[in-house]
Design an enzyme around this catalytic site. Structure first.
Site, PDB file in Angstrom:
ATOM      1  N   ASP A  10      10.204  -6.455 -11.146  1.00 46.77           N
ATOM      2  CA  ASP A  10       9.054  -6.163 -10.390  1.00 46.77           C
ATOM      3  C   ASP A  10       9.159  -4.524 -10.155  1.00 46.77           C
ATOM      4  O   ASP A  10      10.040  -4.094  -9.787  1.00 46.77           O
ATOM      5  CB  ASP A  10       9.246  -6.747  -8.943  1.00 46.77           C
ATOM      6  CG  ASP A  10       8.315  -6.224  -7.896  1.00 46.77           C
ATOM      7  OD1 ASP A  10       7.383  -5.460  -8.230  1.00 46.77           O
ATOM      8  OD2 ASP A  10       8.409  -6.516  -6.639  1.00 46.77           O
ATOM      9  N   LYS A  71       3.970   4.968 -10.109  1.00 45.86           N
ATOM     10  CA  LYS A  71       3.113   3.963 -10.592  1.00 45.86           C
ATOM     11  C   LYS A  71       1.697   4.074 -10.346  1.00 45.86           C
ATOM     12  O   LYS A  71       0.830   3.796 -11.298  1.00 45.86           O
ATOM     13  CB  LYS A  71       3.398   2.562  -9.855  1.00 45.86           C
ATOM     14  CG  LYS A  71       3.049   1.481 -10.332  1.00 45.86           C
ATOM     15  CD  LYS A  71       3.639   0.188  -9.429  1.00 45.86           C
ATOM     16  CE  LYS A  71       2.765  -1.184  -9.824  1.00 45.86           C
ATOM     17  NZ  LYS A  71       3.283  -2.404  -9.026  1.00 45.86           N
ATOM     18  N   GLU A 176       1.515  -9.452 -10.779  1.00 42.05           N
ATOM     19  CA  GLU A 176       2.323  -9.719  -9.611  1.00 42.05           C
ATOM     20  C   GLU A 176       2.017 -11.047  -8.774  1.00 42.05           C
ATOM     21  O   GLU A 176       3.016 -11.791  -8.441  1.00 42.05           O
ATOM     22  CB  GLU A 176       2.309  -8.626  -8.527  1.00 42.05           C
ATOM     23  CG  GLU A 176       3.063  -7.226  -9.142  1.00 42.05           C
ATOM     24  CD  GLU A 176       2.527  -5.887  -8.709  1.00 42.05           C
ATOM     25  OE1 GLU A 176       1.828  -6.001  -7.592  1.00 42.05           O
ATOM     26  OE2 GLU A 176       2.993  -4.874  -9.272  1.00 42.05           O
ATOM     27  N   ASP A 202      -0.620 -10.015   0.002  1.00 46.75           N
ATOM     28  CA  ASP A 202       0.400  -9.056  -0.361  1.00 46.75           C
ATOM     29  C   ASP A 202       0.353  -7.762   0.567  1.00 46.75           C
ATOM     30  O   ASP A 202      -0.689  -7.064   0.257  1.00 46.75           O
ATOM     31  CB  ASP A 202       0.609  -8.710  -1.944  1.00 46.75           C
ATOM     32  CG  ASP A 202       1.712  -7.696  -2.332  1.00 46.75           C
ATOM     33  OD1 ASP A 202       2.276  -6.907  -1.127  1.00 46.75           O
ATOM     34  OD2 ASP A 202       1.840  -7.454  -3.419  1.00 46.75           O
TER      35      ASP A 202
END
Ligand code: AMP
Length: 627
Positions: A10, A71, A176, A202
């Site tokens: 992850d 990211k 994800e 999330d």
């Protein structure tokens, strides 16, 4: 692990994790500090590259040498990341073909360091690869890496490049939310071909994502096929906002009480304190707050969960609005069918209000059995195991391999669902308290065939709190066990008189190999006779104690109304049973169960007259109370 290992990664904005899935099931690999969360932070200074916790800890001391949140830059042009730049402490500039480059000051006398986001990400990936290699004791060359569902081709390509630079082949990039669903075994069922629809909510520290997925079991290399039906979210909404709201409340109250606002340099301290308070309120109903303001005095208050919830309701509302929009855009695809599961991801989903609201929005009890910080990495490792051919659909089961139950008074286990029950399975048992005025009840859930809790596998515990005080035996505790088709066990407790509820979820078979299941079963056969005796003794002790208490209280009040021979025989029965219970409590092998059983029966028979007197007295409105 016989095949070449494939790890699951992850690769997160704030933290990254690496996991593997083998015969023991999926698990994350901790780093030196013992935590599986590796901060996605890289410091370039003095000719060395430092990754993870050390780089994060010292980031404030080296803001221009430390790359955080890279990211956000992956596969994007400088123009596209404009909105993110004010939040980054390091310099970002345009590279070839409009891509981004990170510019870091070089060591004294050396040129600046200009790096692509891929190179920085590769440093994080290399760190995770090494972690996995030292854990497995062998080289790792392949990985399944997760990416946000909204990542476009360029962002995915950048992730692949980063992997290659780290010496890893990205054998698959998995969205994800899909990984989160796979961690729960959703979509892995090969027997049942009906598609499953899953919402993945999330909520992390700084971002919120909602995805609605369709998982269709399929044949071929992959046992499933997934589609993202809708995505939504907010790249600037998360748990950090909750911290700011709480810190603001403290600031306002300090101003109102002391007439002076806290100094600006105390802001970071206030926010950290607010985060601690927030985290405590996920477990407790109240959190004490105490801030020493020096000459201005001390600011002290207790923040309740209810106050915290009303503060953050607008934030949670915003996420729920996005969920509704996502549901609406998946409407045609869902064609009126309800969702099958809601999976929670991200540290902020530990907030009870978030769990409640998500449950209400999707009309489902959300999945919470797995650590919300680890669920994506665990799912990536499940996909990795499927691709390596190591364990295809290992999380799945047709029957419950080991019995499931709760611990009762005296340390015995009351089985609620017996082994070999087909899934899905549901069972309810009634329990009560053994002590007067018990306002909280601890439920410990066990798995195994042995009779005593100490010989079974402990799966977890939770508390049912806030019960009104009642005499022992009066509360009606309804305990429900539900194992769904994916092997997720939900245990809920309801006290019927007060309506209080509590629940927990676990995945009982995580970490259990088929060999262990066999061994546990074999042990239960070996110990069967002894175990049964012990269980019987423990139950007899508990019931005898309740009888002795109940009869003893009435004896004290009404023994004067009994004919002397009956009184003496009842008293002798009580003395005898008390003696046996004391002996059995000290050593369960010290008393034969039949002897204890007979003594209990004798007391019950000898107390018939006393019970009649007591009932008659209560019918008269207790006017017979002596003294
Ligand atoms: P993530 O980005 O998924 O690591 O989530 C981090 C966020 O989760 C931060 O805002 C944390 O304060 C928050 N968080 C972590 N644990 C808890 C908890 N037990 N209760 C509430 N929030 C938490």
């Amino acid at each position: 692990m016989s095949h070449e290992p494939i790890i699951g990664i992850d690769l997160g904005t704030t933290n990254s994790l690496v996991a593997i899935c083998d015969a023991q099931g999926p698990r994350t690999i901790p780093d030196r500090s013992g935590s599986p969360l590796v901060p996605s932070a890289v410091r370039y200074a003095q000719g060395t590259t430092v990754v993870g916790a050390d780089a994060r800890r010292d980031a404030t001391a080296h803001p221009r040498h430390t790359v955080l949140s890279v990211k956000r830059l992956m596969g994007r042009s400088l123009a596209e990341v404009g909105a993110d730049l004010p939040f980054l402490s390091y310099a970002v500039e345009a590279g070839p073909r409009g891509t981004c480059r990170v510019r870091l000051p070089g060591d004294p006398g050396a040129a600046d360091l200009v790096l692509s986001p891929e190179e920085v990400s590769a440093a994080v990936l290399r760190h995770l690869k090494l972690l996995a290699e030292s854990h497995l004791g062998r080289e790792v060359r392949k990985a399944v890496i997760t990416v946000p569902a909204y990542f476009d081709d360029a962002q995915r390509q950048a992730t692949r490049t980063a992997a290659r630079l780290a010496g890893l082949e990205a054998v698959r990039l998995v969205p994800e939310p899909t990984a989160a669903a796979l961690a729960y075994g959703l979509g892995l069922s090969s027997a049942d071909r009906t598609p499953r629809h899953v919402a993945v909510y999330d909520l992390g520290g700084g971002t919120f994502d909602i995805s609605i997925l369709r998982l269709t079991p399929a044949e071929g290399e992959d046992p499933f096929f997934f589609q993202v039906l809708a995505v939504g979210g907010d790249t600037r909404l998360g748990g950090d906002d909750a911290d700011h709201l709480v810190a603001d409340l403290f600031r306002r109250e300090i101003l109102a009480r002391t007439g002076a606002a806290p100094a600006p340099e105390s802001t970071q301290g206030l926010i950290s304190l607010a985060e601690q308070v927030k985290i405590r309120l996920s477990e407790h109903e109240t959190a004490p707050v105490r801030i020493d303001l020096g000459p201005a005095g001390v600011y002290e208050r207790t923040l309740t969960r209810a106050e915290f919830e009303s503060l953050i309701t607008p934030l949670v509302d915003r996420t729920i609005d996005r969920c509704r929009i996502a549901l609406a855009s998946a409407e045609t695809e869902l064609a009126g069918k309800p969702l099958d599961a809601a999976v929670l991801v991200g540290g902020s989903t530990r907030i009870p209000l978030v769990r409640r609201r998500v449950g209400e929005c999707f009309n489902l009890e959300p999945y919470t059995a797995l650590d919300p910080d680890q669920v994506v990495a665990l799912g990536a490792s499940v996909q990795a195991a499927v691709l390596s051919g190591d364990r295809r659909g290992t999380l799945l089961l047709d029957v419950i391999p080991l019995s499931l139950g709760v611990e009762t008074v005296g340390g015995a286990v009351a089985k609620v669902i017996m082994r070999n029950t087909p899934v899905p399975a549901r069972a309810t048992e009634m329990f009560s308290t053994s002590v007067d005025n018990q306002t909280a009840f601890r439920l410990t859930v066990f798995q195994g065939e042995r009779e005593m809790a100490a010989d079974c596998r402990r799966l977890g515990e939770f508390h049912l709190r806030g019960l009104p005080p009642m005499p022992a035996g009066i509360p009606q505790l309804e305990i429900t066990f539900l194992v769904d088709a994916n092997g997720v066990l939900g245990v809920s407790a309801l006290e019927r008189r007060s309506g209080r509820r509590a629940s927990m979820q676990v995945i009982p078979n995580h970490g259990l190999t088929p060999e262990e299941v066999d061994r546990i079963e074999q042990e239960s056969v070996t110990h069967a006779r002894e175990d049964m005796t012990r269980h019987r003794i423990v139950d007899l002790i508990a019931n005898s104690n309740l009888d002795l208490k109940w009869i003893g209280e009435r004896f004290d009040r009404f023994s004067g109304e009994l004919p002397p021979p009956e009184r003496d025989s009842l008293s002798a029965c009580m003395t005898r049973l008390r003696g046996l219970v004391a002996r059995a409590t000290a050593d369960w092998k010290g008393v034969a169960p039949d002897e204890l059983h007979q003594a209990k029966e004798s007391l019950d028979r000898a107390s018939v007259r006393l019970q009649e007197i007591s009932i008659a007295a209560s019918l008269r409105g207790s006017t017979a109370r002596p003294g």
